[in-house]
Design an enzyme around this catalytic site. Sequence first.
Site, PDB file in Angstrom:
ATOM      1  N   GLU A   1     -15.880   7.352   7.461  1.00 47.73           N
ATOM      2  CA  GLU A   1     -14.995   7.004   8.237  1.00 47.73           C
ATOM      3  C   GLU A   1     -14.591   7.733   9.482  1.00 47.73           C
ATOM      4  O   GLU A   1     -15.186   8.979   9.165  1.00 47.73           O
ATOM      5  CB  GLU A   1     -13.909   6.438   7.723  1.00 47.73           C
ATOM      6  CG  GLU A   1     -13.045   7.648   6.864  1.00 47.73           C
ATOM      7  CD  GLU A   1     -11.798   7.189   6.231  1.00 47.73           C
ATOM      8  OE1 GLU A   1     -11.655   5.939   6.015  1.00 47.73           O
ATOM      9  OE2 GLU A   1     -11.207   7.895   5.499  1.00 47.73           O
TER      10      GLU A   1
ATOM     11  N   ARG B   1       0.791  -1.135   0.063  1.00 47.43           N
ATOM     12  CA  ARG B   1      -0.032   0.086  -0.112  1.00 47.43           C
ATOM     13  C   ARG B   1       0.856   1.106  -0.036  1.00 47.43           C
ATOM     14  O   ARG B   1       0.584   2.345  -0.569  1.00 47.43           O
ATOM     15  CB  ARG B   1      -1.025   0.042   1.318  1.00 47.43           C
ATOM     16  CG  ARG B   1      -2.272   1.022   1.363  1.00 47.43           C
ATOM     17  CD  ARG B   1      -3.017   0.927   2.277  1.00 47.43           C
ATOM     18  NE  ARG B   1      -2.549   0.865   3.674  1.00 47.43           N
ATOM     19  CZ  ARG B   1      -3.466   1.097   4.591  1.00 47.43           C
ATOM     20  NH1 ARG B   1      -4.598   0.770   4.635  1.00 47.43           N
ATOM     21  NH2 ARG B   1      -2.633   1.212   5.993  1.00 47.43           N
TER      22      ARG B   1
ATOM     23  N   LYS C   1      -2.363   7.227   1.010  1.00 50.74           N
ATOM     24  CA  LYS C   1      -2.528   7.410   2.136  1.00 50.74           C
ATOM     25  C   LYS C   1      -1.223   8.606   2.457  1.00 50.74           C
ATOM     26  O   LYS C   1      -0.117   8.245   2.660  1.00 50.74           O
ATOM     27  CB  LYS C   1      -1.830   6.268   3.183  1.00 50.74           C
ATOM     28  CG  LYS C   1      -2.162   6.278   4.635  1.00 50.74           C
ATOM     29  CD  LYS C   1      -2.217   4.827   5.224  1.00 50.74           C
ATOM     30  CE  LYS C   1      -2.330   4.955   6.846  1.00 50.74           C
ATOM     31  NZ  LYS C   1      -3.418   5.590   7.209  1.00 50.74           N
TER      32      LYS C   1
END
Length: 287
Positions: A179, A50, A146
Site C-alpha cells: 500500500e 475499527r 491502526k
Amino acid sequence: MKIYLDGNFVEKEDAKVSVYDHGLLYGDGVFEGIRVYDGVVFKLEEHIERLYDSADSIAMKIPASKVEMEEIVIETLKSNNLKDAYIRLVVTRGVGDLGLDPRKCPKATIFCIAENMKPLLGEDGIKVITSSIRRLPVDVLNPAVKSLNYLNSILAKIQANYAGVDEAFLLDSEGYVAEGTGDNVFVIKNGKIKTPPLSSSVLKGITRDTVVDLAKEAGYTIIEEKMTLHDLFVADEIFITGTAAELIHVVEIDGRIINNGKLGPVTKDLSDRFKEIRSKIGKKYIE
C-alpha cells in the site's frame, strides 16, 4: 477551533497532553481518520468499530462506550460548526512513567480534532515512487491495528519527498505490492480491477471497502490478489483510496507514465460513484 480533550472542549492552543503520555513517549495508542460530507459522518459506526478493535488488539481499555465515542465526534463537529471536515480521533495509553509498561498508565487519553481539509494529495493526479522501505509483516505488527506509530510510513514519505513526488508505495516482506504511506492501491488492466489482499500487510481501509462494493455493484470484475511492480508498470490505470486522500489517480510511478498521465475512465466512474454516495452513508447530525 474547539478540540475535545478528556471530557472538555478547549481552544487549540490549550489542547495539550502530558510529556509522560505513552502516546508521545512510545507511540502507544490508536486512532481513526474520519470524513464528514454535508453534515454526514461517513461510515462513523465502522470507524468506531475499527478503533475499538485496534484498542482490543493492543490490550488498551477505552474509557468510553462506542455510543459515547460517536457523541464525542458529533459534539466536536457541532462545537466547530462544521458540516464538511476531516476528523482525527485519538486514544493514547495515557499518562505513565518513563518505562514502557502499560500497567503504569491507569487511564487512556482521548482527544478529537475536526477541521476543514481538502483531499490530502489534491485532485489532479499524483506521481509515485516505490520505496525501499518495506511494509512491516503481519507477524511483526499487524496493519489491522491502526496505531500511533507511523514511522514505517514516515520513512517512505521522506523518500517520496526527496524524489520530488507525491507519494510512495511500499512492498511487503515478500516483494509484493502492499500500500501507500496512508492509502490503499488499486490497479486496472483490461477492464479488471485488482487490489492487494489483506495478507500483503494491507490496512482494511474503509474507503477501500466502499470502493470495492461500488465496483461490484457497477458490474466490474474486482480481484484481491498479490501483485508485483510489473503489474503496476503495465497498468491501464492506477488509483489510491484513503480517508484523507479520498480517491485519486496515479499519473506516474517510478518514471512510467500511466494512461498518458490522464484520469482513466474506470477511475473516473468509480470516483463519481463515490462522490454520489459519500454524503448518504453514515450518521447525519445536521438537518
